[in-house]
Design a protein around this motif. Structure first.
Motif, PDB file in Angstrom:
ATOM      1  N   ILE A 140     -18.473  88.810  33.177  1.00  0.00           N
ATOM      2  CA  ILE A 140     -16.940  88.868  33.103  1.00  0.00           C
ATOM      3  C   ILE A 140     -16.545  90.029  33.802  1.00  0.00           C
ATOM      4  O   ILE A 140     -17.419  90.924  33.836  1.00  0.00           O
ATOM      5  CB  ILE A 140     -16.648  89.129  31.481  1.00  0.00           C
ATOM      6  CG1 ILE A 140     -17.294  88.229  30.364  1.00  0.00           C
ATOM      7  CG2 ILE A 140     -15.278  89.332  31.186  1.00  0.00           C
ATOM      8  CD1 ILE A 140     -17.024  86.651  30.790  1.00  0.00           C
ATOM      9  N   SER A 169     -27.017 102.843  32.645  1.00  0.00           N
ATOM     10  CA  SER A 169     -27.557 102.140  31.419  1.00  0.00           C
ATOM     11  C   SER A 169     -26.352 101.346  30.716  1.00  0.00           C
ATOM     12  O   SER A 169     -25.411 101.738  30.548  1.00  0.00           O
ATOM     13  CB  SER A 169     -28.137 103.004  30.317  1.00  0.00           C
ATOM     14  OG  SER A 169     -28.749 101.987  29.481  1.00  0.00           O
ATOM     15  N   GLY A 170     -26.651 100.061  30.679  1.00  0.00           N
ATOM     16  CA  GLY A 170     -25.474  98.912  29.974  1.00  0.00           C
ATOM     17  C   GLY A 170     -24.610  98.573  30.769  1.00  0.00           C
ATOM     18  O   GLY A 170     -23.623  97.922  30.318  1.00  0.00           O
ATOM     19  N   GLY A 172     -25.039  96.066  33.078  1.00  0.00           N
ATOM     20  CA  GLY A 172     -25.040  94.667  33.209  1.00  0.00           C
ATOM     21  C   GLY A 172     -26.083  94.475  34.291  1.00  0.00           C
ATOM     22  O   GLY A 172     -26.118  93.318  34.725  1.00  0.00           O
ATOM     23  N   LYS A 173     -26.997  95.226  34.588  1.00  0.00           N
ATOM     24  CA  LYS A 173     -27.927  95.015  35.517  1.00  0.00           C
ATOM     25  C   LYS A 173     -29.052  93.713  35.437  1.00  0.00           C
ATOM     26  O   LYS A 173     -29.275  93.198  36.319  1.00  0.00           O
ATOM     27  CB  LYS A 173     -28.924  96.182  35.819  1.00  0.00           C
ATOM     28  CG  LYS A 173     -28.276  97.703  36.048  1.00  0.00           C
ATOM     29  CD  LYS A 173     -29.228  98.628  36.503  1.00  0.00           C
ATOM     30  CE  LYS A 173     -29.951  99.216  35.316  1.00  0.00           C
ATOM     31  NZ  LYS A 173     -29.002 100.032  34.330  1.00  0.00           N
ATOM     32  N   GLU A 174     -29.303  93.806  34.202  1.00  0.00           N
ATOM     33  CA  GLU A 174     -30.361  92.489  33.825  1.00  0.00           C
ATOM     34  C   GLU A 174     -29.217  91.223  33.741  1.00  0.00           C
ATOM     35  O   GLU A 174     -29.643  90.123  34.287  1.00  0.00           O
ATOM     36  CB  GLU A 174     -30.490  92.697  32.174  1.00  0.00           C
ATOM     37  CG  GLU A 174     -31.662  91.403  31.892  1.00  0.00           C
ATOM     38  CD  GLU A 174     -32.766  91.625  30.795  1.00  0.00           C
ATOM     39  OE1 GLU A 174     -32.718  92.774  30.598  1.00  0.00           O
ATOM     40  OE2 GLU A 174     -33.299  90.571  30.597  1.00  0.00           O
ATOM     41  N   VAL A 175     -28.023  91.238  33.169  1.00  0.00           N
ATOM     42  CA  VAL A 175     -27.265  90.151  33.457  1.00  0.00           C
ATOM     43  C   VAL A 175     -27.107  89.879  35.090  1.00  0.00           C
ATOM     44  O   VAL A 175     -27.105  88.496  35.288  1.00  0.00           O
ATOM     45  CB  VAL A 175     -25.727  90.245  33.026  1.00  0.00           C
ATOM     46  CG1 VAL A 175     -24.802  89.385  33.593  1.00  0.00           C
ATOM     47  CG2 VAL A 175     -25.727  90.977  31.508  1.00  0.00           C
ATOM     48  N   ASP A 238     -37.204  95.913  35.628  1.00  0.00           N
ATOM     49  CA  ASP A 238     -36.397  96.663  35.119  1.00  0.00           C
ATOM     50  C   ASP A 238     -37.007  98.213  34.907  1.00  0.00           C
ATOM     51  O   ASP A 238     -37.869  98.390  34.653  1.00  0.00           O
ATOM     52  CB  ASP A 238     -35.436  96.280  33.719  1.00  0.00           C
ATOM     53  CG  ASP A 238     -34.446  96.951  33.308  1.00  0.00           C
ATOM     54  OD1 ASP A 238     -33.772  97.676  34.142  1.00  0.00           O
ATOM     55  OD2 ASP A 238     -33.432  96.790  32.468  1.00  0.00           O
ATOM     56  N   ARG A 357     -22.639  97.653  26.963  1.00  0.00           N
ATOM     57  CA  ARG A 357     -23.584  97.503  25.788  1.00  0.00           C
ATOM     58  C   ARG A 357     -22.540  98.513  24.653  1.00  0.00           C
ATOM     59  O   ARG A 357     -22.602  97.767  23.371  1.00  0.00           O
ATOM     60  CB  ARG A 357     -24.923  98.177  26.033  1.00  0.00           C
ATOM     61  CG  ARG A 357     -25.763  97.824  24.727  1.00  0.00           C
ATOM     62  CD  ARG A 357     -27.026  98.545  25.064  1.00  0.00           C
ATOM     63  NE  ARG A 357     -27.926  97.515  25.720  1.00  0.00           N
ATOM     64  CZ  ARG A 357     -28.438  98.150  26.798  1.00  0.00           C
ATOM     65  NH1 ARG A 357     -28.228  99.400  27.230  1.00  0.00           N
ATOM     66  NH2 ARG A 357     -29.081  97.428  27.694  1.00  0.00           N
TER      67      ARG A 357
HETATM   68  N1  LIG Z   1     -20.235  91.692  33.271  1.00  0.00           N
HETATM   69  C1  LIG Z   1     -20.444  91.436  31.950  1.00  0.00           C
HETATM   70  N2  LIG Z   1     -20.209  90.283  31.334  1.00  0.00           N
HETATM   71  C2  LIG Z   1     -20.734  89.900  30.095  1.00  0.00           C
HETATM   72  N3  LIG Z   1     -21.578  90.773  29.430  1.00  0.00           N
HETATM   73  C3  LIG Z   1     -21.940  91.696  29.893  1.00  0.00           C
HETATM   74  C4  LIG Z   1     -21.476  92.178  31.231  1.00  0.00           C
HETATM   75  N4  LIG Z   1     -22.295  93.249  31.619  1.00  0.00           N
HETATM   76  C5  LIG Z   1     -23.089  93.488  30.460  1.00  0.00           C
HETATM   77  N5  LIG Z   1     -22.871  92.778  29.511  1.00  0.00           N
HETATM   78  C6  LIG Z   1     -23.553  92.759  28.328  1.00  0.00           C
HETATM   79  O1  LIG Z   1     -23.832  94.091  27.916  1.00  0.00           O
HETATM   80  C7  LIG Z   1     -25.196  94.189  27.465  1.00  0.00           C
HETATM   81  C8  LIG Z   1     -25.999  95.233  28.167  1.00  0.00           C
HETATM   82  O2  LIG Z   1     -26.256  94.589  29.802  1.00  0.00           O
HETATM   83  P1  LIG Z   1     -27.612  94.674  30.494  1.00  0.00           P
HETATM   84  O3  LIG Z   1     -28.703  94.699  29.351  1.00  0.00           O
HETATM   85  O4  LIG Z   1     -27.563  93.852  31.392  1.00  0.00           O
HETATM   86  O5  LIG Z   1     -27.405  96.037  30.914  1.00  0.00           O
HETATM   87  P2  LIG Z   1     -28.523  97.143  32.050  1.00  0.00           P
HETATM   88  O6  LIG Z   1     -27.560  97.671  33.026  1.00  0.00           O
HETATM   89  O7  LIG Z   1     -29.643  96.069  32.312  1.00  0.00           O
HETATM   90  O8  LIG Z   1     -29.086  97.963  30.823  1.00  0.00           O
HETATM   91  P3  LIG Z   1     -30.133  98.986  30.816  1.00  0.00           P
HETATM   92  O9  LIG Z   1     -30.308  99.912  32.012  1.00  0.00           O
HETATM   93  O10 LIG Z   1     -30.013  99.575  29.660  1.00  0.00           O
HETATM   94  O11 LIG Z   1     -31.423  98.096  30.712  1.00  0.00           O
HETATM   95  C9  LIG Z   1     -25.687  92.995  27.453  1.00  0.00           C
HETATM   96  O12 LIG Z   1     -25.402  92.463  26.153  1.00  0.00           O
HETATM   97  C10 LIG Z   1     -25.167  92.057  28.368  1.00  0.00           C
HETATM   98  O13 LIG Z   1     -24.864  90.692  27.971  1.00  0.00           O
END
Ligand SMILES: Nc1ncnc2c1ncn2[C@@H]1O[C@H](COP(=O)(O)OP(=O)(O)OP(=O)(O)O)[C@@H](O)[C@H]1O
Length: 470
Positions: A140, A169-170, A172-175, A238, A357
């Motif tokens: 999104i 952190s948070g 959306g890297k995993e997304v 990650d 997150r």
């Molecule tokens: N652009 C986006 N659209 C929809 N949901 C998102 C988006 N970005 C993040 N999220 C949601 O936010 C939460 C955190 O995302 P994610 O785990 O991908 O972050 P991260 O950067 O990998 O965090 P970390 O570094 O802590 O592992 C998840 O629930 C994910 O589904």
């Protein structure tokens, strides 16, 4: 009868072309050979190829020039380059220039077959509607940085090049890693996500590479490692900065040679996987400090994706908030609640150290707290925020209301528990936020809070949050 795919082979070694021609023919692939740059261009102008495989050294130029020419004249053609064994720098330069993949000489027929299968599976034009729908569902955001990210994502997804994602952190890297996989031609293979910071060091080798029964105490049976589980798909590493140096050497070898050796095994296993990695740390700085291997850094850092913090994507905050309201409501099977104007204003004004997150958590809590169809300020604010707001309201100047002066706010608006306890509550909540954000890494948490490790530990002890005796 189905049309056989046609591949252009470009190499000045005629014998090698002949050899490749024979093994490709066994795979049901027709080939043409060109032995120099100008012949290759001529072939490309006269025939419609499904893929091209080119050497880097050609008598009248090089493979990168051919790649550039193809990028201008037929950018959807997957081009793979042949590189001298061990010459990673040039292979990486080719990937950065848009090559689909590379294969080292002497050519291993199995690698060649895997590579061409992937290349021929890549649709000339990605199915636009399908990819757009997937992207909009999973990721999104319409802000400028997110639009830019979408453009890069599409380009990246079509190649086999390793991708490195940075962001707090948070964010959306995993997304995004998952989306790179889902948009790629590996999408029918597995997506294996590993949080390198969460695996205890002593178990790491066996978790990543697998082990043979009896190779150490407790290894009661053969175990397949996570890298092998990613065969045919993508491996998401990650927090890759958390990998110990000894593991970095082993990973480099696996990424480079596409081969792994399980703990206690004499035999190596071929694995075909694409590496996607991520970190919230500055990997380049870690390389300078000798904490991350430079060769691995170059190998995994071919394509870059940067995820900006949520506070820099202002217009996405409400889009994401609405998205989470709908998602959570449908999961809980309740009607979606509406954000009041005050709630929207509050949400767009927050700093969000925990990024998307944190926003999701705020929305989830607000839905739980709301008794009617709306989400308003009191449901969004955290306890200290609410108390702080009350405190500020109580110390505000008396206001004029309907021509009358409001009575001065009385002392009952001051924190009932007294200033010390009130401030301690706020301090504790901030410490917990910092620890949660850093997965309870106290060194990083102290840094984020701008204090020394010692001072953080002192405060954690004060609140009974630290049981560590050292
Ligand atoms: N652009 C986006 N659209 C929809 N949901 C998102 C988006 N970005 C993040 N999220 C949601 O936010 C939460 C955190 O995302 P994610 O785990 O991908 O972050 P991260 O950067 O990998 O965090 P970390 O570094 O802590 O592992 C998840 O629930 C994910 O589904």
């Amino acid at each position: 009868m189905e049309k056989r795919p046609l591949v252009l082979l470009v190499d000045d070694e005629e014998d090698l072309c002949l050899l490749m021609q024979m093994s490709l023919s066994r795979m049901g692939i027709d080939t043409h050979s060109a032995h120099c740059l100008s012949d290759a261009k001529k072939c490309l102008a006269e025939h419609a190829y499904d893929a091209c495989l080119t050497d880097l050294n050609l008598p009248d130029g090089n493979g990168l020039q051919l790649l550039e020419w193809i990028n201008e004249h037929g950018p959807s053609l997957p081009v793979a380059v042949l590189t001298a064994y061990g010459n990673m720098e040039i292979a990486i330069a080719a990937l950065k220039a848009g090559a689909f993949d590379f294969v080292s000489k002497p050519v291993n027929p199995k690698h060649l077959e895997q590579l061409l299968q992937k290349a021929l599976n890549t649709p000339a034009e990605p199915k636009q509607l399908q990819t757009d729908a997937l992207e909009h569902k999973m990721l999104i955001g319409q802000s400028q940085p997110m639009q830019q990210l979408r453009v890069t994502l599409k380009k990246i997804a079509r190649s086999q090049a390793p991708v490195f994602i940075t962001g707090e952190s948070g964010t959306g890297k995993e997304v995004v890693a998952n989306l790179v996989h889902r948009l790629s031609n590996r999408n029918e293979g597995p997506f294996i996500a590993i949080n390198c910071g969460a695996i205890p060091t002593e178990l790491m080798e066996s978790e990543l590479f697998g082990h043979k029964k009896g190779s150490f105490t407790g290894a009661t049976q053969d175990k397949q490692g996570l890298i092998q589980s990613a065969h045919g798909g993508s491996l998401f590493l990650d927090e890759i900065a958390e990998l110990p140096l000894s593991m970095q050497v082993k990973l480099l070898r696996a990424v480079q040679e596409k081969r792994i050796r399980p703990v206690g095994s004499d035999a190596e296993i071929d694995v075909d996987f694409r590496v996607i990695s991520a970190s919230h740390q500055d990997l380049e700085a870690l390389v300078q400090q000798g904490k991350f291997r430079q060769d691995l850094f170059f190998r995994i850092h071919v394509m870059d994706l940067i995820l900006p913090p949520l506070r820099e994507r202002g217009e996405d905050i409400l889009l994401l908030a609405q998205h989470f309201i709908h998602k959570i409501s449908s999961e809980w099977d309740i009607p979606a609640k509406q954000l009041t104007a005050r709630a929207k204003e509050f949400l767009t004004g927050q700093y969000y150290p925990g990024n998307v997150r944190e926003l999701r958590n705020i929305i989830e809590r607000a839905i739980t707290l709301s008794d009617d169809g709306n989400i308003d300020l009191p449901q969004l604010q955290s306890a200290p925020q609410r108390q702080m707001a009350q405190l500020f309201a109580s110390s505000a100047e008396p206001s004029l209301h309907n021509g009358l002066t409001d009575p001065p706010q009385s002392a009952k608006k001051l924190p009932e528990e007294g200033l010390e306890i009130f401030l301690e509550k706020i301090e504790k909540e901030i410490l917990l936020n910092a620890l949660n954000l850093t997965h309870w890494n106290r060194t990083v948490a102290a840094k984020k809070l701008g204090m020394t490790f010692r001072s953080l530990r002192y405060r954690l002890k004060k609140f009974g949050l630290d049981t560590d005796e050292d």
